[in-house]
Design a protein around this motif. Structure first.
Motif, PDB file in Angstrom:
ATOM      1  N   ASP A 264       0.852  -1.183   0.000  1.00  0.00           N
ATOM      2  CA  ASP A 264       0.000   0.000   0.000  1.00  0.00           C
ATOM      3  C   ASP A 264       0.889   1.235   0.000  1.00  0.00           C
ATOM      4  N   THR A 265       0.603   2.185  -0.888  1.00  0.00           N
ATOM      5  CA  THR A 265       1.398   3.410  -0.993  1.00  0.00           C
ATOM      6  C   THR A 265       0.549   4.609  -0.611  1.00  0.00           C
ATOM      7  N   PRO A 266       1.176   5.714  -0.199  1.00  0.00           N
ATOM      8  CA  PRO A 266       0.399   6.924   0.093  1.00  0.00           C
ATOM      9  C   PRO A 266      -0.324   7.413  -1.153  1.00  0.00           C
ATOM     10  N   GLY A 267      -1.463   8.069  -0.967  1.00  0.00           N
ATOM     11  CA  GLY A 267      -2.192   8.631  -2.097  1.00  0.00           C
ATOM     12  C   GLY A 267      -1.329   9.621  -2.859  1.00  0.00           C
ATOM     13  N   VAL A 268      -1.366   9.569  -4.182  1.00  0.00           N
ATOM     14  CA  VAL A 268      -0.515  10.424  -4.996  1.00  0.00           C
ATOM     15  C   VAL A 268      -1.364  11.438  -5.755  1.00  0.00           C
ATOM     16  N   ARG A 269      -0.795  12.610  -5.980  1.00  0.00           N
ATOM     17  CA  ARG A 269      -1.435  13.623  -6.808  1.00  0.00           C
ATOM     18  C   ARG A 269      -0.572  13.945  -8.024  1.00  0.00           C
ATOM     19  N   SER A 270       0.568  13.283  -8.140  1.00  0.00           N
ATOM     20  CA  SER A 270       1.427  13.494  -9.299  1.00  0.00           C
ATOM     21  C   SER A 270       2.123  12.184  -9.638  1.00  0.00           C
ATOM     22  N   PHE A 271       2.346  11.983 -10.923  1.00  0.00           N
ATOM     23  CA  PHE A 271       3.058  10.784 -11.368  1.00  0.00           C
ATOM     24  C   PHE A 271       3.834  11.160 -12.626  1.00  0.00           C
ATOM     25  N   GLY A 272       4.991  11.806 -12.409  1.00  0.00           N
ATOM     26  CA  GLY A 272       5.818  12.228 -13.527  1.00  0.00           C
ATOM     27  C   GLY A 272       6.493  11.046 -14.196  1.00  0.00           C
ATOM     28  N   LEU A 273       6.769  11.208 -15.503  1.00  0.00           N
ATOM     29  CA  LEU A 273       7.344  10.127 -16.300  1.00  0.00           C
ATOM     30  C   LEU A 273       8.648  10.545 -16.970  1.00  0.00           C
ATOM     31  N   ALA A 274       9.396  11.438 -16.332  1.00  0.00           N
ATOM     32  CA  ALA A 274      10.642  11.907 -16.946  1.00  0.00           C
ATOM     33  C   ALA A 274      11.632  10.765 -17.146  1.00  0.00           C
ATOM     34  N   HIS A 275      11.507   9.695 -16.370  1.00  0.00           N
ATOM     35  CA  HIS A 275      12.462   8.582 -16.439  1.00  0.00           C
ATOM     36  C   HIS A 275      12.127   7.600 -17.561  1.00  0.00           C
ATOM     37  N   VAL A 276      10.969   7.726 -18.194  1.00  0.00           N
ATOM     38  CA  VAL A 276      10.539   6.767 -19.201  1.00  0.00           C
ATOM     39  C   VAL A 276      10.963   7.242 -20.593  1.00  0.00           C
ATOM     40  N   ASP A 277      11.662   6.396 -21.316  1.00  0.00           N
ATOM     41  CA  ASP A 277      12.049   6.686 -22.688  1.00  0.00           C
ATOM     42  C   ASP A 277      10.861   6.394 -23.602  1.00  0.00           C
ATOM     43  N   PRO A 278      10.341   7.418 -24.307  1.00  0.00           N
ATOM     44  CA  PRO A 278       9.176   7.171 -25.182  1.00  0.00           C
ATOM     45  C   PRO A 278       9.434   6.084 -26.221  1.00  0.00           C
ATOM     46  N   ALA A 279      10.694   5.919 -26.615  1.00  0.00           N
ATOM     47  CA  ALA A 279      11.002   4.907 -27.623  1.00  0.00           C
ATOM     48  C   ALA A 279      10.736   3.498 -27.125  1.00  0.00           C
ATOM     49  N   HIS A 280      10.700   3.314 -25.803  1.00  0.00           N
ATOM     50  CA  HIS A 280      10.484   1.990 -25.239  1.00  0.00           C
ATOM     51  C   HIS A 280       9.010   1.663 -25.063  1.00  0.00           C
ATOM     52  N   LEU A 281       8.153   2.661 -25.245  1.00  0.00           N
ATOM     53  CA  LEU A 281       6.747   2.459 -24.946  1.00  0.00           C
ATOM     54  C   LEU A 281       6.096   1.453 -25.887  1.00  0.00           C
ATOM     55  N   ALA A 282       6.549   1.408 -27.136  1.00  0.00           N
ATOM     56  CA  ALA A 282       5.961   0.468 -28.094  1.00  0.00           C
ATOM     57  C   ALA A 282       6.181  -0.980 -27.678  1.00  0.00           C
ATOM     58  N   GLY A 283       7.165  -1.216 -26.820  1.00  0.00           N
ATOM     59  CA  GLY A 283       7.423  -2.571 -26.353  1.00  0.00           C
ATOM     60  C   GLY A 283       6.270  -3.158 -25.568  1.00  0.00           C
ATOM     61  N   ALA A 284       5.394  -2.282 -25.048  1.00  0.00           N
ATOM     62  CA  ALA A 284       4.210  -2.763 -24.325  1.00  0.00           C
ATOM     63  C   ALA A 284       3.127  -3.238 -25.278  1.00  0.00           C
ATOM     64  N   PHE A 285       3.304  -2.972 -26.579  1.00  0.00           N
ATOM     65  CA  PHE A 285       2.347  -3.376 -27.603  1.00  0.00           C
ATOM     66  C   PHE A 285       3.089  -4.218 -28.643  1.00  0.00           C
ATOM     67  N   PRO A 286       3.274  -5.501 -28.387  1.00  0.00           N
ATOM     68  CA  PRO A 286       4.073  -6.333 -29.304  1.00  0.00           C
ATOM     69  C   PRO A 286       3.601  -6.281 -30.749  1.00  0.00           C
ATOM     70  N   ASP A 287       2.278  -6.203 -30.972  1.00  0.00           N
ATOM     71  CA  ASP A 287       1.776  -6.172 -32.346  1.00  0.00           C
ATOM     72  C   ASP A 287       2.104  -4.856 -33.042  1.00  0.00           C
ATOM     73  N   LEU A 288       2.293  -3.775 -32.263  1.00  0.00           N
ATOM     74  CA  LEU A 288       2.616  -2.479 -32.853  1.00  0.00           C
ATOM     75  C   LEU A 288       4.121  -2.250 -32.973  1.00  0.00           C
TER      76      LEU A 288
END
Length: 357
Positions: A264-288
């Motif tokens: 269980d984590t504390p309630g969040v009001r922000s979830f930044g994604l500066a650490h995520v490389d957009p080029a890796h996002l397609a890996g979550a969609f194998p067909d794409l």
């Protein structure tokens, strides 16, 4: 003037630096005991020594100096030395952090270079969202999905308060991207309807629960782990936001046959994604992933990207049904990509990011 006679007692020899050379070699700690970190509180770590073993017991530990600034988080497998009995007043030392299978991170916003590790070694991220009171924020959900896929974790969307609004729209939005959805609501006597389905989705896994304050996350944890006694709160009628009730992340074992854990984590009001490389996002969609590999160099894969192969892939479907299915997949991918890249004119509350003053 009379002179003084000196003897050997008057001689003072400056002590040398010793014959033992200085070394940077650290002790091997071959006698260290394994433990699981279950909580963190102001520099002290709650751990389970010999987790799931015959001698399992709770203890309190501190981080050894040789670990430096390396952060220890719930879910970490660590090695302990010192007094590991767990008796009152005792304190062990964490001297090693085991290799992490997964690491869930977030940043304060999309420009913050500092990554904040939330938990380690979790199998799935459970995004807890109320269908009403407070209203669901889809871009916040999108950001959590992006962070989970980047960490190599599965995603479970847990929709609460289904007695106040329909879940159909959110189910249709997230089912195409492989997000499993479970739905709960309040029943008679305060019982949670749909809790058995949630238990089945968590069974035998380590799951980290994330969500805005007021969505019912702590209520859900208390139902899964009756001894948890996590504080619950209400939603402010003026702001529509919940009040923070959980102040630190804690790992809890769910009673039952299979070894099941929820963090269980504390309630969040922000979830930044500066650490995520957009080029890796397609890996979550194998067909794409195979499709975007054929895109022109520098293609952003956005709606307005010229000559993007995703559009050609949709239009090249053999029939209308397949075309609609492909279009839904592409729209889901582009929505997550937009969440990662952000938008200058987007409402920061909807995006799940609080702008700094």
């Amino acid at each position: 003037m009379s002179g003084r006679r000196y003897d050997e007692s008057d001689v003072r020899i400056r002590p040398g630096r010793g014959s033992r050379p200085r070394t940077k070699q650290r002790p091997a700690h071959e006698d260290a005991e394994s433990a699981l970190v279950t909580g963190v509180d102001r520099g002290r770590y709650a751990v389970l020594v010999d987790p799931a073993g015959p001698d399992e017991h709770a203890a309190t530990a501190m981080k050894a100096r040789e670990l430096g600034r390396e952060r220890v988080v719930p879910g970490d497998r660590v090695d302990l030395v010192g007094d590991t009995t767990g008796d009152e007043g005792t304190l062990a030392r964490i001297v090693r952090i085991g290799e992490r299978r997964t690491v869930l991170r977030r940043t304060a916003d999309d420009t913050d270079p500092v990554e904040r590790v939330i938990v380690a070694n979790a199998d799935q991220l459970v995004v807890v969202t109320a269908l009403a009171d407070p209203e669901p924020r889809t871009r916040m959900i999108d950001r959590c999905v992006v962070a989970a896929y980047d960490a190599g974790m599965d995603v479970l969307l847990c929709l609460t308060k289904a007695d106040l609004a329909s879940q159909d729209e959110l189910v249709a939005m997230y089912a195409p991207i492989g997000v499993r959805v479970v739905v709960t609501q309040r029943g008679e006597g305060g019982a949670i309807v749909g809790l058995d389905e949630v238990r089945a989705a968590l069974d035998g896994r380590v799951s980290v629960l994330v969500g805005h304050s007021g969505v019912g996350k702590s209520t859900l944890v208390n139902a899964l782990v009756p001894d948890a006694r996590r504080a619950t709160g209400v939603v402010n009628d003026v702001t529509g936001r919940g009040r923070h009730t959980s102040t630190s992340a804690v790992a809890l074992r769910v009673p039952g046959g299979s070894p099941t854990w929820v963090i269980d984590t504390p309630g969040v009001r922000s979830f930044g994604l500066a650490h995520v490389d957009p080029a890796h996002l397609a890996g979550a969609f194998p067909d794409l992933a195979e499709v975007v590999a054929q895109c022109p160099r520098g293609c952003t894969h956005a709606d307005d990207a010229p000559d993007c192969e995703l559009d050609a892939w949709v239009e090249g479907a053999p029939d209308d049904e397949t075309r609609e299915a492909r279009r839904a997949r592409v729209e889901s991918f582009r929505r997550l990509l937009a969440s990662r890249l952000g938008s200058a004119d987007a409402d920061p509350r909807e995006a799940g990011v609080e702008r700094r003053p």
